[in-house]
Design a protein around this motif. Sequence first.
Motif, short mmCIF file in Angstrom:
data_model
loop_
_atom_site.label_atom_id
_atom_site.label_comp_id
_atom_site.label_asym_id
_atom_site.label_seq_id
_atom_site.Cartn_x
_atom_site.Cartn_y
_atom_site.Cartn_z
N GLY A 298 0.79 -1.21 0.00
CA GLY A 298 0.00 0.00 0.00
C GLY A 298 0.83 1.26 0.00
O GLY A 298 2.06 1.22 0.02
N SER A 299 0.10 2.37 -0.03
CA SER A 299 0.74 3.68 0.03
C SER A 299 0.06 4.48 1.14
O SER A 299 -1.04 4.16 1.57
CB SER A 299 0.61 4.40 -1.31
OG SER A 299 -0.75 4.68 -1.60
N HIS A 300 0.75 5.52 1.56
CA HIS A 300 0.27 6.35 2.67
C HIS A 300 0.50 7.81 2.33
O HIS A 300 1.58 8.18 1.89
CB HIS A 300 1.04 5.96 3.94
CG HIS A 300 0.80 6.87 5.09
ND1 HIS A 300 1.79 7.65 5.63
CD2 HIS A 300 -0.31 7.13 5.81
CE1 HIS A 300 1.30 8.35 6.64
NE2 HIS A 300 0.02 8.05 6.77
N GLU A 301 -0.53 8.63 2.52
CA GLU A 301 -0.42 10.07 2.31
C GLU A 301 -1.04 10.78 3.51
O GLU A 301 -2.06 10.35 4.03
CB GLU A 301 -1.23 10.52 1.09
CG GLU A 301 -0.83 9.92 -0.23
CD GLU A 301 -1.83 10.30 -1.32
OE1 GLU A 301 -2.24 11.48 -1.37
OE2 GLU A 301 -2.21 9.41 -2.08
N VAL A 302 -0.41 11.87 3.92
CA VAL A 302 -1.00 12.73 4.94
C VAL A 302 -1.54 13.95 4.23
O VAL A 302 -0.82 14.62 3.49
CB VAL A 302 0.05 13.15 6.01
CG1 VAL A 302 -0.57 14.12 7.00
CG2 VAL A 302 0.60 11.92 6.71
N ARG A 303 -2.81 14.21 4.43
CA ARG A 303 -3.46 15.38 3.84
C ARG A 303 -3.92 16.31 4.94
O ARG A 303 -3.53 16.15 6.08
CB ARG A 303 -4.61 14.93 2.94
CG ARG A 303 -4.10 14.07 1.78
CD ARG A 303 -5.11 13.93 0.71
NE ARG A 303 -4.62 13.12 -0.41
CZ ARG A 303 -5.38 12.66 -1.36
NH1 ARG A 303 -6.68 12.93 -1.37
NH2 ARG A 303 -4.87 11.94 -2.33
N ASP A 304 -4.76 17.29 4.62
CA ASP A 304 -5.16 18.33 5.57
C ASP A 304 -5.43 17.80 6.98
O ASP A 304 -4.66 17.99 7.89
CB ASP A 304 -6.40 19.07 5.07
CG ASP A 304 -6.16 19.75 3.73
OD1 ASP A 304 -5.01 20.14 3.48
OD2 ASP A 304 -7.11 19.85 2.95
N ASN A 305 -6.56 17.15 7.16
CA ASN A 305 -6.94 16.68 8.49
C ASN A 305 -7.14 15.16 8.53
O ASN A 305 -7.84 14.64 9.38
CB ASN A 305 -8.23 17.37 8.96
CG ASN A 305 -9.44 16.98 8.14
OD1 ASN A 305 -9.33 16.60 6.97
ND2 ASN A 305 -10.61 17.04 8.75
N TYR A 306 -6.51 14.45 7.59
CA TYR A 306 -6.66 12.99 7.56
C TYR A 306 -5.44 12.33 6.91
O TYR A 306 -4.63 12.98 6.26
CB TYR A 306 -7.94 12.58 6.83
CG TYR A 306 -7.98 12.92 5.36
CD1 TYR A 306 -7.55 12.00 4.40
CD2 TYR A 306 -8.46 14.16 4.93
CE1 TYR A 306 -7.58 12.32 3.05
CE2 TYR A 306 -8.49 14.47 3.58
CZ TYR A 306 -8.06 13.55 2.65
OH TYR A 306 -8.10 13.86 1.32
N GLN A 307 -5.37 11.03 7.14
CA GLN A 307 -4.36 10.19 6.49
C GLN A 307 -5.08 9.23 5.55
O GLN A 307 -6.13 8.70 5.91
CB GLN A 307 -3.59 9.37 7.52
CG GLN A 307 -2.82 10.23 8.50
CD GLN A 307 -2.03 9.37 9.46
OE1 GLN A 307 -1.11 8.66 9.05
NE2 GLN A 307 -2.38 9.43 10.74
N LEU A 308 -4.51 9.04 4.38
CA LEU A 308 -5.10 8.14 3.38
C LEU A 308 -4.17 6.96 3.16
O LEU A 308 -2.98 7.13 2.87
CB LEU A 308 -5.30 8.90 2.06
CG LEU A 308 -5.72 8.07 0.85
CD1 LEU A 308 -7.06 7.39 1.07
CD2 LEU A 308 -5.76 8.95 -0.40
N PHE A 309 -4.72 5.76 3.32
CA PHE A 309 -4.00 4.52 3.05
C PHE A 309 -4.68 3.83 1.88
O PHE A 309 -5.88 3.55 1.95
CB PHE A 309 -4.03 3.59 4.27
CG PHE A 309 -3.30 4.13 5.46
CD1 PHE A 309 -1.99 3.80 5.70
CD2 PHE A 309 -3.95 4.99 6.35
CE1 PHE A 309 -1.31 4.29 6.80
CE2 PHE A 309 -3.28 5.49 7.45
CZ PHE A 309 -1.96 5.14 7.67
N ARG A 310 -3.93 3.55 0.83
CA ARG A 310 -4.45 2.79 -0.32
C ARG A 310 -3.79 1.42 -0.26
O ARG A 310 -2.57 1.32 -0.37
CB ARG A 310 -4.09 3.48 -1.63
CG ARG A 310 -4.73 4.84 -1.79
CD ARG A 310 -4.20 5.51 -3.07
NE ARG A 310 -4.49 6.91 -3.11
CZ ARG A 310 -5.45 7.45 -3.83
NH1 ARG A 310 -6.22 6.71 -4.59
NH2 ARG A 310 -5.65 8.76 -3.79
N LEU A 311 -4.61 0.38 -0.11
CA LEU A 311 -4.07 -0.96 0.10
C LEU A 311 -4.49 -1.92 -1.01
O LEU A 311 -5.58 -1.79 -1.57
CB LEU A 311 -4.54 -1.49 1.45
CG LEU A 311 -4.19 -0.59 2.65
CD1 LEU A 311 -4.84 -1.12 3.92
CD2 LEU A 311 -2.70 -0.49 2.82
N THR A 312 -3.61 -2.87 -1.30
CA THR A 312 -3.90 -3.92 -2.27
C THR A 312 -3.50 -5.26 -1.67
O THR A 312 -2.68 -5.32 -0.75
CB THR A 312 -3.12 -3.72 -3.59
OG1 THR A 312 -1.73 -3.77 -3.32
CG2 THR A 312 -3.48 -2.41 -4.26
#
Length: 112
Positions: free
Chosen positions: A3-17
């Motif tokens: 997966g990948s991980h991004e930190v944005r404004d007020n949240y974290q996004l995890f994209r998993l496969t």
Amino acid sequence: MRGSHEVRDNYQLFRLTGLLDAFSEGTFSKTLKTKIDQGPKNIILDLSKIDFVDSSGLGALVQLVKYTQQSEGSLQIVSNARVTQTVKLVRLEKFLSLRPSLDEAIDNVKKS
């Protein structure tokens, strides 16, 4: 699981496969709890590319919802048909905050 991980404004996004199962659950839970502690506390899990979730994976998701709530955050899960079907079998779709799209999950986090 990858997966990948991004930190944005007020949240974290995890994209998993891959697979969220007994084999990957330990690393998955430990990694996400560490990231939640680092903040921001609102988490979006994009599971739209996940191929399979077993009972260990469901248990990990339930624990993560509780962990984010205790940390005063939230957990949104972007799902696909296979994940949704598995979650609905155990009647956890509302508790796990399943979202049909990433945009809807992001909108929901921005409202909180």
